[in-house]
Design a protein around this motif. Structure first.
Motif, mmCIF file in Angstrom:
data_model
loop_
_atom_site.group_PDB
_atom_site.id
_atom_site.type_symbol
_atom_site.label_atom_id
_atom_site.label_comp_id
_atom_site.label_asym_id
_atom_site.label_seq_id
_atom_site.Cartn_x
_atom_site.Cartn_y
_atom_site.Cartn_z
ATOM 1 N N ILE A 71 0.820 -1.216 0.000
ATOM 2 C CA ILE A 71 0.000 0.000 0.000
ATOM 3 C C ILE A 71 0.856 1.270 0.000
ATOM 4 O O ILE A 71 0.512 2.266 -0.627
ATOM 5 N N TYR A 72 2.007 1.237 0.694
ATOM 6 C CA TYR A 72 2.867 2.420 0.730
ATOM 7 C C TYR A 72 3.521 2.667 -0.616
ATOM 8 O O TYR A 72 3.630 3.807 -1.063
ATOM 9 N N ILE A 86 3.393 14.349 -0.896
ATOM 10 C CA ILE A 86 2.864 13.856 0.380
ATOM 11 C C ILE A 86 3.103 14.889 1.486
ATOM 12 O O ILE A 86 2.204 15.173 2.295
ATOM 13 N N ASP A 133 1.208 6.729 -6.772
ATOM 14 C CA ASP A 133 0.057 7.595 -7.005
ATOM 15 C C ASP A 133 0.450 9.072 -6.898
ATOM 16 O O ASP A 133 0.089 9.882 -7.749
ATOM 17 N N HIS A 134 1.203 9.420 -5.864
ATOM 18 C CA HIS A 134 1.629 10.815 -5.690
ATOM 19 C C HIS A 134 2.612 11.238 -6.779
ATOM 20 O O HIS A 134 2.644 12.410 -7.154
ATOM 21 N N LYS A 175 2.254 1.824 -3.462
ATOM 22 C CA LYS A 175 1.172 2.314 -4.319
ATOM 23 C C LYS A 175 0.926 3.804 -4.069
ATOM 24 O O LYS A 175 0.680 4.566 -5.006
ATOM 25 N N ASN A 176 1.007 4.202 -2.812
ATOM 26 C CA ASN A 176 0.813 5.606 -2.472
ATOM 27 C C ASN A 176 1.914 6.475 -3.086
ATOM 28 O O ASN A 176 1.638 7.555 -3.618
#
Length: 128
Positions: free
Chosen positions: A3-4, A68, A10-11, A6-7
């Motif tokens: 998930i990290y 972020i 995404d950013h 992917k984050n």
């Protein structure tokens, strides 16, 4: 992909708060020899970051970290932000940063800290 990761992706692909900020009281540009180039703009109010944006280009870590941070640091005391370091950035990003990517992860933070210092100087000049 966790998930990290992917984050981060995404950013990087869709950076938040990207572009100049009208009425910014501070801005700061940093260039690294690797090609990362970040300019940060900010507005402060009552000793806190009110708004924060950035523009530039760089690797996935530098761009994602700055994106972020542009969300995570709004509302924080500027004195607190000036004290942040790599460990703090890793906590905010949710990932460990390898030794060779530390500069990438920190360029946004260093630009934000530079913009804060420049805004303090501008405010100081306008009051004297």
């Amino acid at each position: 992909m966790d998930i990290y990761a992917k984050n981060i992706l995404d950013h990087y692909q869709r950076p938040r708060n990207f572009g100049p900020l009208d009425g910014a009281v501070g801005h700061h540009e940093l260039n690294h020899s690797c090609g990362d180039d970040i300019t940060v703009y900010l507005k402060t109010e009552a000793g806190k970051i009110k708004q924060l944006s950035f523009e530039g280009h760089g690797c996935s870590i530098s761009m994602a970290a700055t994106s972020i941070l542009s969300e995570a640091l709004v509302g924080r005391e500027i004195t607190e932000v000036l004290k942040l370091n790599l460990v703090d950035v890793q906590k905010i990003l949710g990932i460990d940063i390898s030794l060779r990517r530390e500069k990438c992860a920190l360029i946004g933070l260093r630009a934000i800290q530079g913009a804060i210092k420049e805004s303090i100087l501008e405010i100081s000049k306008s009051t004297h």
